[in-house]
Design a protein around this motif. Structure first.
Motif, PDB file in Angstrom:
ATOM      1  N   LYS A 125       0.663  -1.287  -0.057  1.00  0.00           N
ATOM      2  CA  LYS A 125      -0.043   0.209  -0.038  1.00  0.00           C
ATOM      3  C   LYS A 125       1.048   1.507  -0.123  1.00  0.00           C
ATOM      4  O   LYS A 125       0.640   2.371  -0.636  1.00  0.00           O
ATOM      5  CB  LYS A 125      -0.984  -0.044   1.116  1.00  0.00           C
ATOM      6  CG  LYS A 125      -2.211  -0.675   1.002  1.00  0.00           C
ATOM      7  CD  LYS A 125      -3.088  -0.686   2.296  1.00  0.00           C
ATOM      8  CE  LYS A 125      -4.320  -1.500   2.187  1.00  0.00           C
ATOM      9  NZ  LYS A 125      -5.168  -1.281   3.302  1.00  0.00           N
ATOM     10  N   LYS A 126       1.954   1.109   0.870  1.00  0.00           N
ATOM     11  CA  LYS A 126       2.870   2.072   0.877  1.00  0.00           C
ATOM     12  C   LYS A 126       3.707   2.488  -0.549  1.00  0.00           C
ATOM     13  O   LYS A 126       3.701   3.686  -1.071  1.00  0.00           O
ATOM     14  CB  LYS A 126       3.749   2.152   1.952  1.00  0.00           C
ATOM     15  CG  LYS A 126       3.225   2.415   3.311  1.00  0.00           C
ATOM     16  CD  LYS A 126       4.680   2.231   4.192  1.00  0.00           C
ATOM     17  CE  LYS A 126       4.017   2.415   5.616  1.00  0.00           C
ATOM     18  NZ  LYS A 126       5.194   2.262   6.710  1.00  0.00           N
ATOM     19  N   ARG A 127       4.011   1.414  -0.999  1.00  0.00           N
ATOM     20  CA  ARG A 127       4.594   1.483  -2.354  1.00  0.00           C
ATOM     21  C   ARG A 127       3.524   2.072  -3.479  1.00  0.00           C
ATOM     22  O   ARG A 127       3.879   3.078  -4.275  1.00  0.00           O
ATOM     23  CB  ARG A 127       5.116   0.176  -2.948  1.00  0.00           C
ATOM     24  CG  ARG A 127       6.537  -0.089  -2.557  1.00  0.00           C
ATOM     25  CD  ARG A 127       7.106  -1.009  -3.035  1.00  0.00           C
ATOM     26  NE  ARG A 127       6.916  -2.263  -2.077  1.00  0.00           N
ATOM     27  CZ  ARG A 127       6.841  -3.622  -2.268  1.00  0.00           C
ATOM     28  NH1 ARG A 127       6.793  -4.109  -3.352  1.00  0.00           N
ATOM     29  NH2 ARG A 127       6.691  -4.567  -0.986  1.00  0.00           N
ATOM     30  N   ASN A 128       2.257   1.667  -3.446  1.00  0.00           N
ATOM     31  CA  ASN A 128       1.328   2.133  -4.394  1.00  0.00           C
ATOM     32  C   ASN A 128       1.030   3.523  -4.056  1.00  0.00           C
ATOM     33  O   ASN A 128       0.887   4.434  -5.045  1.00  0.00           O
ATOM     34  CB  ASN A 128       0.140   1.237  -4.185  1.00  0.00           C
ATOM     35  CG  ASN A 128       0.335  -0.130  -4.988  1.00  0.00           C
ATOM     36  OD1 ASN A 128       1.125  -0.332  -5.680  1.00  0.00           O
ATOM     37  ND2 ASN A 128      -0.593  -1.252  -4.647  1.00  0.00           N
ATOM     38  N   SER A 129       1.036   3.911  -2.859  1.00  0.00           N
ATOM     39  CA  SER A 129       0.730   5.291  -2.355  1.00  0.00           C
ATOM     40  C   SER A 129       1.785   6.181  -2.812  1.00  0.00           C
ATOM     41  O   SER A 129       1.614   7.255  -3.270  1.00  0.00           O
ATOM     42  CB  SER A 129       0.596   5.261  -0.799  1.00  0.00           C
ATOM     43  OG  SER A 129       0.398   6.691  -0.359  1.00  0.00           O
ATOM     44  N   LYS A 130       3.179   5.706  -2.841  1.00  0.00           N
ATOM     45  CA  LYS A 130       4.062   6.611  -3.300  1.00  0.00           C
ATOM     46  C   LYS A 130       4.141   6.586  -4.701  1.00  0.00           C
ATOM     47  O   LYS A 130       4.332   7.723  -5.086  1.00  0.00           O
ATOM     48  CB  LYS A 130       5.435   5.718  -2.717  1.00  0.00           C
ATOM     49  CG  LYS A 130       5.782   6.002  -1.242  1.00  0.00           C
ATOM     50  CD  LYS A 130       7.087   5.360  -0.974  1.00  0.00           C
ATOM     51  CE  LYS A 130       7.500   5.595   0.409  1.00  0.00           C
ATOM     52  NZ  LYS A 130       8.846   4.969   0.921  1.00  0.00           N
ATOM     53  N   LYS A 131       3.597   5.546  -5.429  1.00  0.00           N
ATOM     54  CA  LYS A 131       3.697   5.543  -6.778  1.00  0.00           C
ATOM     55  C   LYS A 131       2.785   6.620  -7.088  1.00  0.00           C
ATOM     56  O   LYS A 131       2.671   7.268  -8.274  1.00  0.00           O
ATOM     57  CB  LYS A 131       3.480   4.232  -7.348  1.00  0.00           C
ATOM     58  CG  LYS A 131       4.650   3.418  -7.534  1.00  0.00           C
ATOM     59  CD  LYS A 131       4.331   2.028  -7.998  1.00  0.00           C
ATOM     60  CE  LYS A 131       5.525   1.068  -8.074  1.00  0.00           C
ATOM     61  NZ  LYS A 131       5.115  -0.183  -8.825  1.00  0.00           N
ATOM     62  N   SER A 132       1.595   6.515  -6.706  1.00  0.00           N
ATOM     63  CA  SER A 132       0.250   7.495  -6.850  1.00  0.00           C
ATOM     64  C   SER A 132       0.701   8.777  -6.674  1.00  0.00           C
ATOM     65  O   SER A 132       0.272   9.664  -7.338  1.00  0.00           O
ATOM     66  CB  SER A 132      -0.823   6.898  -6.079  1.00  0.00           C
ATOM     67  OG  SER A 132      -1.929   7.531  -6.212  1.00  0.00           O
ATOM     68  N   ASN A 133       1.399   8.981  -5.450  1.00  0.00           N
ATOM     69  CA  ASN A 133       1.780  10.421  -5.075  1.00  0.00           C
ATOM     70  C   ASN A 133       2.585  10.722  -6.206  1.00  0.00           C
ATOM     71  O   ASN A 133       2.682  12.084  -6.656  1.00  0.00           O
ATOM     72  CB  ASN A 133       2.353  10.720  -3.954  1.00  0.00           C
ATOM     73  CG  ASN A 133       1.381  10.451  -2.763  1.00  0.00           C
ATOM     74  OD1 ASN A 133       0.156  10.686  -2.994  1.00  0.00           O
ATOM     75  ND2 ASN A 133       1.684  10.085  -1.516  1.00  0.00           N
ATOM     76  N   ALA A 134       3.649  10.031  -6.875  1.00  0.00           N
ATOM     77  CA  ALA A 134       4.668  10.634  -7.780  1.00  0.00           C
ATOM     78  C   ALA A 134       3.877  10.899  -9.090  1.00  0.00           C
ATOM     79  O   ALA A 134       4.294  11.732  -9.781  1.00  0.00           O
ATOM     80  CB  ALA A 134       5.720   9.282  -7.821  1.00  0.00           C
ATOM     81  N   THR A 135       2.891   9.948  -9.395  1.00  0.00           N
ATOM     82  CA  THR A 135       2.226  10.110 -10.591  1.00  0.00           C
ATOM     83  C   THR A 135       1.457  11.410 -10.549  1.00  0.00           C
ATOM     84  O   THR A 135       1.364  12.109 -11.400  1.00  0.00           O
ATOM     85  CB  THR A 135       1.188   9.000 -10.824  1.00  0.00           C
ATOM     86  OG1 THR A 135       1.990   7.748 -10.939  1.00  0.00           O
ATOM     87  CG2 THR A 135       0.375   8.964 -12.213  1.00  0.00           C
ATOM     88  N   ARG A 136       0.720  11.591  -9.257  1.00  0.00           N
ATOM     89  CA  ARG A 136      -0.070  12.870  -9.142  1.00  0.00           C
ATOM     90  C   ARG A 136       0.916  14.149  -9.136  1.00  0.00           C
ATOM     91  O   ARG A 136       0.648  15.200  -9.812  1.00  0.00           O
ATOM     92  CB  ARG A 136      -0.789  13.063  -7.898  1.00  0.00           C
ATOM     93  CG  ARG A 136      -2.074  12.209  -7.895  1.00  0.00           C
ATOM     94  CD  ARG A 136      -2.839  12.463  -6.689  1.00  0.00           C
ATOM     95  NE  ARG A 136      -3.221  11.145  -6.185  1.00  0.00           N
ATOM     96  CZ  ARG A 136      -3.100  10.592  -4.839  1.00  0.00           C
ATOM     97  NH1 ARG A 136      -2.879  11.590  -4.014  1.00  0.00           N
ATOM     98  NH2 ARG A 136      -3.405   9.353  -4.561  1.00  0.00           N
ATOM     99  N   TRP A 137       2.141  13.871  -8.610  1.00  0.00           N
ATOM    100  CA  TRP A 137       3.023  15.198  -8.706  1.00  0.00           C
ATOM    101  C   TRP A 137       3.457  15.181 -10.185  1.00  0.00           C
ATOM    102  O   TRP A 137       3.795  16.386 -10.564  1.00  0.00           O
ATOM    103  CB  TRP A 137       4.115  14.627  -7.718  1.00  0.00           C
ATOM    104  CG  TRP A 137       5.431  15.726  -7.819  1.00  0.00           C
ATOM    105  CD1 TRP A 137       6.573  15.600  -8.482  1.00  0.00           C
ATOM    106  CD2 TRP A 137       5.430  17.048  -7.307  1.00  0.00           C
ATOM    107  NE1 TRP A 137       7.316  16.693  -8.355  1.00  0.00           N
ATOM    108  CE2 TRP A 137       6.592  17.421  -7.536  1.00  0.00           C
ATOM    109  CE3 TRP A 137       4.643  17.621  -6.498  1.00  0.00           C
ATOM    110  CZ2 TRP A 137       7.028  18.777  -7.202  1.00  0.00           C
ATOM    111  CZ3 TRP A 137       5.070  18.986  -6.439  1.00  0.00           C
ATOM    112  CH2 TRP A 137       6.201  19.377  -6.503  1.00  0.00           C
ATOM    113  N   GLU A 138       3.941  14.313 -10.870  1.00  0.00           N
ATOM    114  CA  GLU A 138       4.355  14.525 -12.228  1.00  0.00           C
ATOM    115  C   GLU A 138       3.226  14.872 -13.056  1.00  0.00           C
ATOM    116  O   GLU A 138       3.424  15.870 -13.819  1.00  0.00           O
ATOM    117  CB  GLU A 138       4.661  12.964 -12.682  1.00  0.00           C
ATOM    118  CG  GLU A 138       5.282  12.927 -14.220  1.00  0.00           C
ATOM    119  CD  GLU A 138       6.679  13.599 -14.201  1.00  0.00           C
ATOM    120  OE1 GLU A 138       7.062  14.379 -15.058  1.00  0.00           O
ATOM    121  OE2 GLU A 138       7.418  13.746 -13.182  1.00  0.00           O
TER     122      GLU A 138
END
Length: 128
Positions: free
Chosen positions: A7-20
């Protein structure tokens, strides 16, 4: 533990995607604003050029108006002078005609008296 770290990894990926995505959106908007600014700058240059042309035209037209007003004043002065000359000429002609006519009428009026005086003189000479 596995689910949590996933979940943390997915959340980090999701945050990175949103940030991008946010970064790309910001770059896109920045590019749009820069393009609008460029267009506005070009439009400003065109408007300034048009304004300079219009000001030049206004100056030229004002100069023409002044020239035409001066010409109109000169023509009015010339017409006034010409009118005075013509009026004087007409007055002189009419005065001459009037004088001539009066002289002729006086001669016609006085001619019988002159003839009578001549006859009277002739009689007086004959009587002497």
């Amino acid at each position: 533990m596995c689910i949590c770290s996933e979940k943390k990894r997915n959340s980090k990926k999701s945050n990175a995607t949103r940030w991008e995505q946010a970064k790309q959106e910001a770059e896109r908007r920045t590019l749009q604003y820069e393009q609008r600014w460029e267009q506005n700058q070009q439009q400003l240059v065109q408007l300034q050029s048009t304004l300079a042309q219009r000001n030049s035209e206004i100056g030229f037209l004002q100069q023409r108006i002044e020239e035409q007003q001066n010409q109109q004043e000169q023509l009015q002065t010339q017409f006034s002078q010409h009118f005075e000359v013509l009026a004087q000429k007409i007055l002189e002609e009419k005065s001459q005609k009037f004088s001539s006519h009066n002289e002729q009428q006086l001669r016609q009026l006085l001619q019988p008296f002159s003839e009578n005086l001549q006859h009277l003189e002739a009689r007086l000479r004959a009587a002497q």
